[in-house]
Design a protein around this motif. Structure first.
Motif, PDB file in Angstrom:
ATOM      1  N   LEU A 155      -4.588   0.200   7.890  1.00  0.00           N
ATOM      2  CA  LEU A 155      -4.800   0.191   6.430  1.00  0.00           C
ATOM      3  C   LEU A 155      -4.137   1.406   5.786  1.00  0.00           C
ATOM      4  O   LEU A 155      -3.490   1.300   4.742  1.00  0.00           O
ATOM      5  CB  LEU A 155      -6.300   0.174   6.132  1.00  0.00           C
ATOM      6  N   LYS A 156      -4.269   2.571   6.443  1.00  0.00           N
ATOM      7  CA  LYS A 156      -3.714   3.798   5.874  1.00  0.00           C
ATOM      8  C   LYS A 156      -2.185   3.709   5.748  1.00  0.00           C
ATOM      9  O   LYS A 156      -1.626   3.993   4.682  1.00  0.00           O
ATOM     10  CB  LYS A 156      -4.093   4.977   6.788  1.00  0.00           C
ATOM     11  N   GLU A 157      -1.550   3.263   6.822  1.00  0.00           N
ATOM     12  CA  GLU A 157      -0.079   3.143   6.788  1.00  0.00           C
ATOM     13  C   GLU A 157       0.367   2.076   5.793  1.00  0.00           C
ATOM     14  O   GLU A 157       1.397   2.225   5.136  1.00  0.00           O
ATOM     15  CB  GLU A 157       0.451   2.802   8.186  1.00  0.00           C
ATOM     16  N   ALA A 158      -0.428   1.018   5.691  1.00  0.00           N
ATOM     17  CA  ALA A 158      -0.062  -0.067   4.766  1.00  0.00           C
ATOM     18  C   ALA A 158      -0.084   0.448   3.320  1.00  0.00           C
ATOM     19  O   ALA A 158       0.791   0.103   2.520  1.00  0.00           O
ATOM     20  CB  ALA A 158      -1.027  -1.235   4.932  1.00  0.00           C
ATOM     21  N   ILE A 159      -1.066   1.279   2.999  1.00  0.00           N
ATOM     22  CA  ILE A 159      -1.144   1.802   1.624  1.00  0.00           C
ATOM     23  C   ILE A 159       0.125   2.606   1.319  1.00  0.00           C
ATOM     24  O   ILE A 159       0.745   2.435   0.267  1.00  0.00           O
ATOM     25  CB  ILE A 159      -2.428   2.646   1.423  1.00  0.00           C
ATOM     26  N   GLU A 160       0.528   3.456   2.278  1.00  0.00           N
ATOM     27  CA  GLU A 160       1.767   4.250   2.076  1.00  0.00           C
ATOM     28  C   GLU A 160       2.971   3.339   1.876  1.00  0.00           C
ATOM     29  O   GLU A 160       3.733   3.481   0.939  1.00  0.00           O
ATOM     30  CB  GLU A 160       2.025   5.109   3.316  1.00  0.00           C
ATOM     31  N   LYS A 161       3.100   2.373   2.788  1.00  0.00           N
ATOM     32  CA  LYS A 161       4.285   1.491   2.766  1.00  0.00           C
ATOM     33  C   LYS A 161       4.382   0.695   1.464  1.00  0.00           C
ATOM     34  O   LYS A 161       5.422   0.656   0.821  1.00  0.00           O
ATOM     35  CB  LYS A 161       4.206   0.540   3.977  1.00  0.00           C
ATOM     36  N   TYR A 162       3.251   0.082   1.053  1.00  0.00           N
ATOM     37  CA  TYR A 162       3.340  -0.843  -0.077  1.00  0.00           C
ATOM     38  C   TYR A 162       3.185  -0.149  -1.432  1.00  0.00           C
ATOM     39  O   TYR A 162       3.383  -0.778  -2.458  1.00  0.00           O
ATOM     40  CB  TYR A 162       2.343  -2.000   0.101  1.00  0.00           C
ATOM     41  N   THR A 163       2.854   1.152  -1.411  1.00  0.00           N
ATOM     42  CA  THR A 163       2.884   1.899  -2.664  1.00  0.00           C
ATOM     43  C   THR A 163       4.361   2.115  -3.023  1.00  0.00           C
ATOM     44  O   THR A 163       4.746   2.060  -4.184  1.00  0.00           O
ATOM     45  CB  THR A 163       2.166   3.264  -2.502  1.00  0.00           C
ATOM     46  N   LYS A 164       5.175   2.307  -1.975  1.00  0.00           N
ATOM     47  CA  LYS A 164       6.616   2.535  -2.200  1.00  0.00           C
ATOM     48  C   LYS A 164       7.337   1.226  -2.529  1.00  0.00           C
ATOM     49  O   LYS A 164       8.175   1.188  -3.409  1.00  0.00           O
ATOM     50  CB  LYS A 164       7.245   3.161  -0.947  1.00  0.00           C
ATOM     51  N   SER A 165       7.039   0.157  -1.793  1.00  0.00           N
ATOM     52  CA  SER A 165       7.734  -1.119  -2.073  1.00  0.00           C
ATOM     53  C   SER A 165       6.722  -2.254  -2.147  1.00  0.00           C
ATOM     54  O   SER A 165       6.150  -2.656  -1.127  1.00  0.00           O
ATOM     55  CB  SER A 165       8.778  -1.404  -0.987  1.00  0.00           C
ATOM     56  N   PRO A 166       6.488  -2.750  -3.383  1.00  0.00           N
ATOM     57  CA  PRO A 166       5.469  -3.785  -3.578  1.00  0.00           C
ATOM     58  C   PRO A 166       5.750  -5.046  -2.765  1.00  0.00           C
ATOM     59  O   PRO A 166       6.908  -5.384  -2.508  1.00  0.00           O
ATOM     60  CB  PRO A 166       5.547  -4.086  -5.080  1.00  0.00           C
ATOM     61  N   ILE A 167       4.661  -5.706  -2.402  1.00  0.00           N
ATOM     62  CA  ILE A 167       4.762  -6.917  -1.574  1.00  0.00           C
ATOM     63  C   ILE A 167       5.009  -8.144  -2.450  1.00  0.00           C
ATOM     64  O   ILE A 167       4.645  -8.152  -3.631  1.00  0.00           O
ATOM     65  CB  ILE A 167       3.465  -7.074  -0.746  1.00  0.00           C
ATOM     66  N   LYS A 168       5.621  -9.169  -1.851  1.00  0.00           N
ATOM     67  CA  LYS A 168       5.847 -10.433  -2.574  1.00  0.00           C
ATOM     68  C   LYS A 168       5.361 -11.595  -1.714  1.00  0.00           C
ATOM     69  O   LYS A 168       5.265 -11.455  -0.495  1.00  0.00           O
ATOM     70  CB  LYS A 168       7.348 -10.628  -2.813  1.00  0.00           C
ATOM     71  N   GLY A 169       5.128 -12.726  -2.358  1.00  0.00           N
ATOM     72  CA  GLY A 169       4.835 -13.964  -1.622  1.00  0.00           C
ATOM     73  C   GLY A 169       3.357 -14.203  -1.376  1.00  0.00           C
ATOM     74  O   GLY A 169       2.499 -13.525  -1.922  1.00  0.00           O
ATOM     75  N   GLU A 170       3.092 -15.200  -0.541  1.00  0.00           N
ATOM     76  CA  GLU A 170       1.703 -15.570  -0.226  1.00  0.00           C
ATOM     77  C   GLU A 170       1.249 -14.791   1.001  1.00  0.00           C
ATOM     78  O   GLU A 170       1.999 -14.654   1.973  1.00  0.00           O
ATOM     79  CB  GLU A 170       1.622 -17.065   0.026  1.00  0.00           C
ATOM     80  N   ILE A 171       0.015 -14.299   0.927  1.00  0.00           N
ATOM     81  CA  ILE A 171      -0.421 -13.328   1.944  1.00  0.00           C
ATOM     82  C   ILE A 171      -1.781 -13.680   2.545  1.00  0.00           C
ATOM     83  O   ILE A 171      -2.713 -14.053   1.822  1.00  0.00           O
ATOM     84  CB  ILE A 171      -0.575 -11.924   1.305  1.00  0.00           C
ATOM     85  N   VAL A 172      -1.888 -13.477   3.863  1.00  0.00           N
ATOM     86  CA  VAL A 172      -3.194 -13.502   4.525  1.00  0.00           C
ATOM     87  C   VAL A 172      -3.392 -12.134   5.176  1.00  0.00           C
ATOM     88  O   VAL A 172      -2.468 -11.595   5.797  1.00  0.00           O
ATOM     89  CB  VAL A 172      -3.274 -14.601   5.613  1.00  0.00           C
ATOM     90  N   LEU A 173      -4.587 -11.575   5.023  1.00  0.00           N
ATOM     91  CA  LEU A 173      -4.910 -10.281   5.630  1.00  0.00           C
ATOM     92  C   LEU A 173      -5.856 -10.507   6.808  1.00  0.00           C
ATOM     93  O   LEU A 173      -6.894 -11.163   6.656  1.00  0.00           O
ATOM     94  CB  LEU A 173      -5.611  -9.377   4.608  1.00  0.00           C
ATOM     95  N   ILE A 174      -5.480  -9.952   7.957  1.00  0.00           N
ATOM     96  CA  ILE A 174      -6.331 -10.066   9.149  1.00  0.00           C
ATOM     97  C   ILE A 174      -6.705  -8.637   9.541  1.00  0.00           C
ATOM     98  O   ILE A 174      -5.816  -7.818   9.841  1.00  0.00           O
ATOM     99  CB  ILE A 174      -5.579 -10.730  10.324  1.00  0.00           C
ATOM    100  N   ILE A 175      -7.986  -8.329   9.523  1.00  0.00           N
ATOM    101  CA  ILE A 175      -8.420  -6.939   9.728  1.00  0.00           C
ATOM    102  C   ILE A 175      -9.328  -6.861  10.959  1.00  0.00           C
ATOM    103  O   ILE A 175     -10.216  -7.705  11.139  1.00  0.00           O
ATOM    104  CB  ILE A 175      -9.193  -6.447   8.480  1.00  0.00           C
ATOM    105  N   GLU A 176      -9.097  -5.844  11.768  1.00  0.00           N
ATOM    106  CA  GLU A 176      -9.919  -5.733  12.981  1.00  0.00           C
ATOM    107  C   GLU A 176     -11.379  -5.453  12.614  1.00  0.00           C
ATOM    108  O   GLU A 176     -11.661  -4.787  11.602  1.00  0.00           O
ATOM    109  CB  GLU A 176      -9.356  -4.681  13.939  1.00  0.00           C
ATOM    110  N   GLY A 177     -12.275  -5.965  13.421  1.00  0.00           N
ATOM    111  CA  GLY A 177     -13.700  -5.790  13.160  1.00  0.00           C
ATOM    112  C   GLY A 177     -14.165  -4.359  13.441  1.00  0.00           C
ATOM    113  O   GLY A 177     -13.418  -3.557  14.002  1.00  0.00           O
ATOM    114  N   TYR A 178     -15.405  -4.077  13.069  1.00  0.00           N
ATOM    115  CA  TYR A 178     -16.007  -2.755  13.254  1.00  0.00           C
ATOM    116  C   TYR A 178     -16.175  -2.474  14.745  1.00  0.00           C
ATOM    117  O   TYR A 178     -16.622  -3.344  15.504  1.00  0.00           O
ATOM    118  CB  TYR A 178     -17.359  -2.745  12.538  1.00  0.00           C
ATOM    119  N   LYS A 179     -15.804  -1.252  15.129  1.00  0.00           N
ATOM    120  CA  LYS A 179     -15.964  -0.877  16.544  1.00  0.00           C
ATOM    121  C   LYS A 179     -17.036   0.184  16.650  1.00  0.00           C
ATOM    122  O   LYS A 179     -16.889   1.271  16.077  1.00  0.00           O
ATOM    123  CB  LYS A 179     -14.653  -0.325  17.105  1.00  0.00           C
ATOM    124  N   ASN A 180     -18.106  -0.145  17.362  1.00  0.00           N
ATOM    125  CA  ASN A 180     -19.191   0.816  17.529  1.00  0.00           C
ATOM    126  C   ASN A 180     -18.915   1.641  18.777  1.00  0.00           C
ATOM    127  O   ASN A 180     -19.300   1.277  19.879  1.00  0.00           O
ATOM    128  CB  ASN A 180     -20.521   0.060  17.652  1.00  0.00           C
TER     129      ASN A 180
END
Ligand code: SAM
Length: 275
Positions: A200-225
């Motif tokens: 998530l952290k790297e994605a914020i950096e990347k897409y702040t610089k170049s906005p995303i286009k198109g249709e998107i699905v987000l897959i996020i890893e679950g909580y790790k205890n």
């Protein structure tokens, strides 16, 4: 004789994904209930099929659902389609299926592509257990209530998202869930299909610089205890005593319990010999 409702999946970007069963079904039904008839007519033109269509979308679903059921009860067969993918999955359809089921109308399915299932399959994240969360609300309060409810969700988490809301969403995800692995799956089955596996952290950096286009699905890893349960020395010594009663030596019991509790082997050994 009563007709039936057939829930028909349609391509999510690539017309090559149309199945023979889908084509046969659309040409044999009496009428088609479509989310947007202007979108579906293009598909039908491509297939050279002419069929009566009625619109069935979020804001007319109650009144149209009744009408569609009545026609089916009168003997007609109806195909339900959405603009793309599987009807009833973040698309109109679920209520119509319920209405038909309540009236004892047969409902069958012609499965087609579904964006989130396809995205999960290529994400590389745990697909054994997952939760599909649809779209996040645009209102701040509902959005954060939803996100907070997922804070300790151990299953892989899936969202649909639109490009203009994407950056805000990944920032909100980072704020509530912390840094996690994420697969950003875009434009599936189309020319610009892409899977970005990042955090998530790297994605914020990347897409702040170049906005995303198109249709998107987000897959996020679950909580790790990752935190081990906290044990006191007394508790560790008690557990080790239990092992000794079962036949382990003091040294063996100290070793095993040290590994399980994170407490030093020598402290447990000392505790056991001082009893
Ligand atoms: N019922 C559809 C399904 O089963 O896939 C989903 C419909 S929902 C209104 C539309 C959302 O699905 C988009 O905003 C995007 O999040 C996702 N989506 C649809 N097609 C996609 C594609 N080709 N690539 C990536 N995501 C897609």
């Amino acid at each position: 004789m009563v007709g039936k409702l057939i829930v028909v999946g349609t391509p999510i970007g690539n017309l090559g994904d149309m199945s023979d069963r889908m084509k046969e079904t659309l040409s044999m039904v009496d009428f088609i209930a479509a989310e947007d008839t202007r979108v579906t007519v293009k598909l039908l033109n491509h297939l050279d099929i002419k069929k009566p269509m009625i619109s069935y979308f979020e804001h007319n679903k109650n009144q149209k659902g009744e009408y569609i059921c009545n026609r089916i009860m009168g003997g007609e067969t109806c195909a339900l389609v959405s603009d793309a993918g599987m009807p009833a999955i973040s698309d109109p359809g679920q209520e119509l299926v319920s209405q038909c089921a309540e009236r004892g109308i047969e409902v069958t399915v012609i499965p087609g592509p579904c964006a989130f299932v396809s995205a999960l399959a290529v994400s590389g994240l745990n697909s054994g257990r997952f939760t599909f969360e649809g779209f996040l609300s645009v209102t701040k309060k509902n959005r954060f209530t939803h996100l907070n409810s997922l804070k300790h969700e151990e299953r892989t988490i899936i969202f649909y998202e639109a490009p203009h809301k994407f950056l805000r969403t990944i920032k909100d995800l980072f704020e509530v869930l912390g840094d996690r692995k994420i697969a950003i799956v875009r434009e599936l089955t189309k020319v610009h299909e892409e899977v970005v596996r990042t955090t998530l952290k790297e994605a914020i950096e990347k897409y702040t610089k170049s906005p995303i286009k198109g249709e998107i699905v987000l897959i996020i890893e679950g909580y790790k205890n990752n935190k081990k349960e906290q044990y006191t020395l007394n508790e560790a010594v008690c557990i080790a005593s239990g092992l000794i009663e079962k036949g382990y030596t003091i040294l063996e019991a100290s070793k095993i319990v040290a590994k399980d509790t994170g407490i030093r082997k020598s402290d447990i050994y000392k505790g056991l010999t001082e009893i």
